[in-house]
Design a protein around this motif. Structure first.
Motif, PDB file in Angstrom:
ATOM      1  N   SER A   1      41.907 -19.084 -48.505  1.00  0.00           N
ATOM      2  CA  SER A   1      42.434 -17.939 -47.792  1.00  0.00           C
ATOM      3  C   SER A   1      43.789 -17.542 -48.379  1.00  0.00           C
ATOM      4  CB  SER A   1      42.335 -17.755 -46.199  1.00  0.00           C
ATOM      5  OG  SER A   1      41.071 -18.294 -45.682  1.00  0.00           O
ATOM      6  N   GLU A   2      44.504 -18.421 -48.562  1.00  0.00           N
ATOM      7  CA  GLU A   2      46.085 -17.998 -48.992  1.00  0.00           C
ATOM      8  C   GLU A   2      46.102 -17.553 -50.614  1.00  0.00           C
ATOM      9  OE1 GLU A   2      46.044 -22.634 -49.176  1.00  0.00           O
ATOM     10  OE2 GLU A   2      45.163 -21.096 -48.071  1.00  0.00           O
ATOM     11  N   PHE A   3      45.225 -17.613 -51.108  1.00  0.00           N
ATOM     12  CA  PHE A   3      44.903 -16.961 -52.580  1.00  0.00           C
ATOM     13  C   PHE A   3      44.130 -15.646 -52.829  1.00  0.00           C
ATOM     14  CE2 PHE A   3      45.120 -21.740 -53.045  1.00  0.00           C
ATOM     15  CZ  PHE A   3      46.507 -21.896 -53.699  1.00  0.00           C
ATOM     16  N   VAL A   4      43.732 -15.206 -51.798  1.00  0.00           N
ATOM     17  CA  VAL A   4      42.854 -13.990 -51.569  1.00  0.00           C
ATOM     18  C   VAL A   4      43.459 -12.838 -52.001  1.00  0.00           C
ATOM     19  CG1 VAL A   4      41.340 -12.708 -50.204  1.00  0.00           C
ATOM     20  CG2 VAL A   4      41.104 -15.211 -50.264  1.00  0.00           C
ATOM     21  N   LEU A   5      44.680 -12.270 -51.574  1.00  0.00           N
ATOM     22  CA  LEU A   5      45.281 -11.220 -51.833  1.00  0.00           C
ATOM     23  C   LEU A   5      45.514 -10.666 -53.041  1.00  0.00           C
ATOM     24  CD1 LEU A   5      46.404  -8.932 -50.445  1.00  0.00           C
ATOM     25  CD2 LEU A   5      48.781  -9.859 -50.407  1.00  0.00           C
ATOM     26  N   PRO A   6      46.034 -11.647 -54.169  1.00  0.00           N
ATOM     27  CA  PRO A   6      46.185 -11.267 -55.436  1.00  0.00           C
ATOM     28  C   PRO A   6      44.462 -10.851 -56.206  1.00  0.00           C
ATOM     29  CG  PRO A   6      47.337 -13.185 -54.857  1.00  0.00           C
ATOM     30  CD  PRO A   6      46.634 -12.902 -53.843  1.00  0.00           C
ATOM     31  N   ILE A   7      43.662 -11.572 -55.620  1.00  0.00           N
ATOM     32  CA  ILE A   7      42.349 -11.392 -55.992  1.00  0.00           C
ATOM     33  C   ILE A   7      41.685  -9.873 -55.711  1.00  0.00           C
ATOM     34  CG2 ILE A   7      39.883 -12.211 -56.151  1.00  0.00           C
ATOM     35  CD1 ILE A   7      41.052 -14.950 -55.577  1.00  0.00           C
ATOM     36  N   ALA A   8      42.160  -9.724 -54.257  1.00  0.00           N
ATOM     37  CA  ALA A   8      41.858  -8.431 -54.000  1.00  0.00           C
ATOM     38  C   ALA A   8      42.493  -7.180 -54.839  1.00  0.00           C
ATOM     39  CB  ALA A   8      42.240  -8.104 -52.474  1.00  0.00           C
ATOM     40  N   LYS A   9      43.775  -7.475 -55.192  1.00  0.00           N
ATOM     41  CA  LYS A   9      44.325  -6.276 -55.965  1.00  0.00           C
ATOM     42  C   LYS A   9      43.834  -6.259 -57.078  1.00  0.00           C
ATOM     43  CE  LYS A   9      48.820  -6.743 -53.484  1.00  0.00           C
ATOM     44  NZ  LYS A   9      50.407  -7.225 -53.536  1.00  0.00           N
ATOM     45  N   GLU A  10      43.502  -7.403 -57.711  1.00  0.00           N
ATOM     46  CA  GLU A  10      42.632  -7.422 -59.151  1.00  0.00           C
ATOM     47  C   GLU A  10      41.535  -6.797 -59.165  1.00  0.00           C
ATOM     48  OE1 GLU A  10      41.434 -10.842 -62.425  1.00  0.00           O
ATOM     49  OE2 GLU A  10      43.527 -11.045 -61.351  1.00  0.00           O
ATOM     50  N   ALA A  11      40.446  -6.926 -58.008  1.00  0.00           N
ATOM     51  CA  ALA A  11      39.253  -6.450 -57.800  1.00  0.00           C
ATOM     52  C   ALA A  11      39.524  -4.811 -57.805  1.00  0.00           C
ATOM     53  CB  ALA A  11      38.601  -6.891 -56.713  1.00  0.00           C
ATOM     54  N   VAL A  12      40.605  -4.328 -56.976  1.00  0.00           N
ATOM     55  CA  VAL A  12      40.593  -2.860 -57.063  1.00  0.00           C
ATOM     56  C   VAL A  12      41.223  -2.341 -58.336  1.00  0.00           C
ATOM     57  CG1 VAL A  12      42.507  -1.066 -56.344  1.00  0.00           C
ATOM     58  CG2 VAL A  12      41.326  -2.861 -54.562  1.00  0.00           C
ATOM     59  N   GLU A  13      41.896  -3.046 -59.141  1.00  0.00           N
ATOM     60  CA  GLU A  13      42.315  -2.835 -60.426  1.00  0.00           C
ATOM     61  C   GLU A  13      41.375  -2.655 -61.357  1.00  0.00           C
ATOM     62  OE1 GLU A  13      45.629  -4.785 -63.284  1.00  0.00           O
ATOM     63  OE2 GLU A  13      45.780  -5.386 -61.211  1.00  0.00           O
ATOM     64  N   VAL A  14      40.338  -3.464 -61.325  1.00  0.00           N
ATOM     65  CA  VAL A  14      39.143  -3.511 -62.331  1.00  0.00           C
ATOM     66  C   VAL A  14      37.922  -2.507 -61.831  1.00  0.00           C
ATOM     67  CG1 VAL A  14      39.857  -5.794 -63.213  1.00  0.00           C
ATOM     68  CG2 VAL A  14      38.002  -5.491 -61.432  1.00  0.00           C
ATOM     69  N   GLY A  15      38.158  -2.061 -60.744  1.00  0.00           N
ATOM     70  CA  GLY A  15      37.113  -0.829 -60.093  1.00  0.00           C
ATOM     71  C   GLY A  15      36.005  -1.672 -59.683  1.00  0.00           C
ATOM     72  N   ALA A  16      36.077  -2.602 -59.145  1.00  0.00           N
ATOM     73  CA  ALA A  16      34.971  -3.467 -58.490  1.00  0.00           C
ATOM     74  C   ALA A  16      34.518  -2.419 -57.194  1.00  0.00           C
ATOM     75  CB  ALA A  16      35.226  -4.718 -57.883  1.00  0.00           C
ATOM     76  N   LYS A  17      33.274  -2.497 -56.746  1.00  0.00           N
ATOM     77  CA  LYS A  17      32.678  -1.819 -55.615  1.00  0.00           C
ATOM     78  C   LYS A  17      32.790  -2.407 -54.424  1.00  0.00           C
ATOM     79  CE  LYS A  17      29.615   0.577 -58.615  1.00  0.00           C
ATOM     80  NZ  LYS A  17      28.276   0.476 -59.538  1.00  0.00           N
ATOM     81  N   ALA A  18      32.796  -3.723 -54.540  1.00  0.00           N
ATOM     82  CA  ALA A  18      32.911  -4.553 -53.326  1.00  0.00           C
ATOM     83  C   ALA A  18      33.698  -5.980 -53.563  1.00  0.00           C
ATOM     84  CB  ALA A  18      31.310  -4.820 -52.602  1.00  0.00           C
ATOM     85  N   PHE A  19      34.065  -6.356 -52.164  1.00  0.00           N
ATOM     86  CA  PHE A  19      35.070  -7.768 -52.415  1.00  0.00           C
ATOM     87  C   PHE A  19      34.613  -8.323 -50.952  1.00  0.00           C
ATOM     88  CE2 PHE A  19      39.149  -9.520 -51.075  1.00  0.00           C
ATOM     89  CZ  PHE A  19      39.469 -10.323 -52.079  1.00  0.00           C
ATOM     90  N   TRP A  20      33.755  -9.357 -51.633  1.00  0.00           N
ATOM     91  CA  TRP A  20      32.976 -10.427 -50.661  1.00  0.00           C
ATOM     92  C   TRP A  20      33.803 -11.641 -50.373  1.00  0.00           C
ATOM     93  CZ3 TRP A  20      27.498  -8.941 -49.375  1.00  0.00           C
ATOM     94  CH2 TRP A  20      26.925 -10.012 -48.272  1.00  0.00           C
ATOM     95  N   LEU A  21      34.194 -12.101 -49.427  1.00  0.00           N
ATOM     96  CA  LEU A  21      34.833 -13.308 -49.193  1.00  0.00           C
ATOM     97  C   LEU A  21      33.887 -14.239 -48.448  1.00  0.00           C
ATOM     98  CD1 LEU A  21      38.333 -12.173 -47.654  1.00  0.00           C
ATOM     99  CD2 LEU A  21      37.634 -12.759 -49.960  1.00  0.00           C
ATOM    100  N   GLN A  22      33.570 -15.454 -49.214  1.00  0.00           N
ATOM    101  CA  GLN A  22      32.583 -16.232 -48.540  1.00  0.00           C
ATOM    102  C   GLN A  22      32.938 -17.004 -47.238  1.00  0.00           C
ATOM    103  OE1 GLN A  22      29.691 -16.199 -50.824  1.00  0.00           O
ATOM    104  NE2 GLN A  22      29.426 -17.785 -49.486  1.00  0.00           N
TER     105      GLN A  22
END
Length: 140
Positions: free
Chosen positions: A83-104
């Protein structure tokens, strides 16, 4: 407080998705990330392994160090990181134009979920994509 999309909304997301970037995918066939990515690949999705430590193809796909390295569109960013590593991944997902962000399952990050949602991504948190796929049975 965050609320996951309904069963119908998640089924629609899974039905429309084709490309899944799996952040934190392990090359160890006994790890959950490998087993779930393999199952999603067998269900018809194209998997993009994202892990800077990987140097050889995983599940027949070339690995990427980050989401930014993937040249194709990403429908779902499926996260297998603590969980502590998720925020930068969310920002990168937005940056690349992903449609969905799914946390296991077991991965929570309210700020990352709120950020991704505010930027237009559909967000699923603390749910296993393989289990949802099996239960919701989206057909292609």
């Amino acid at each position: 407080m965050f609320k996951n999309p309904s069963d119908l909304e998640r089924a629609k997301l899974l039905k429309e998705a084709k490309n899944i970037a799996v952040v934190g995918l392990s090359d160890n066939p006994e790890r959950t990330s490998f087993l779930i990515a393999q199952a999603m690949q067998q269900a018809g999705y194209r998997i993009f392994p994202v892990n800077p430590k990987l140097t050889r193809p995983i599940l027949g796909e070339q690995p990427y160090a980050s989401l930014k390295d993937i040249q194709e569109s990403i429908d779902i960013v499926n996260v297998f990181r603590r969980s502590e590593f998720v925020l930068p991944i969310a920002k990168e997902a937005v940056e690349v134009g992903a449609k969905a962000f799914w946390l296991q399952q077991g991965v929570f990050h309210e700020e990352a979920a709120a950020y991704a949602q505010a930027c237009g991504l559909q967000v699923v948190m603390d749910r296993c994509i393989k289990v949802d796929h099996a239960i919701l049975k989206p057909s292609f």
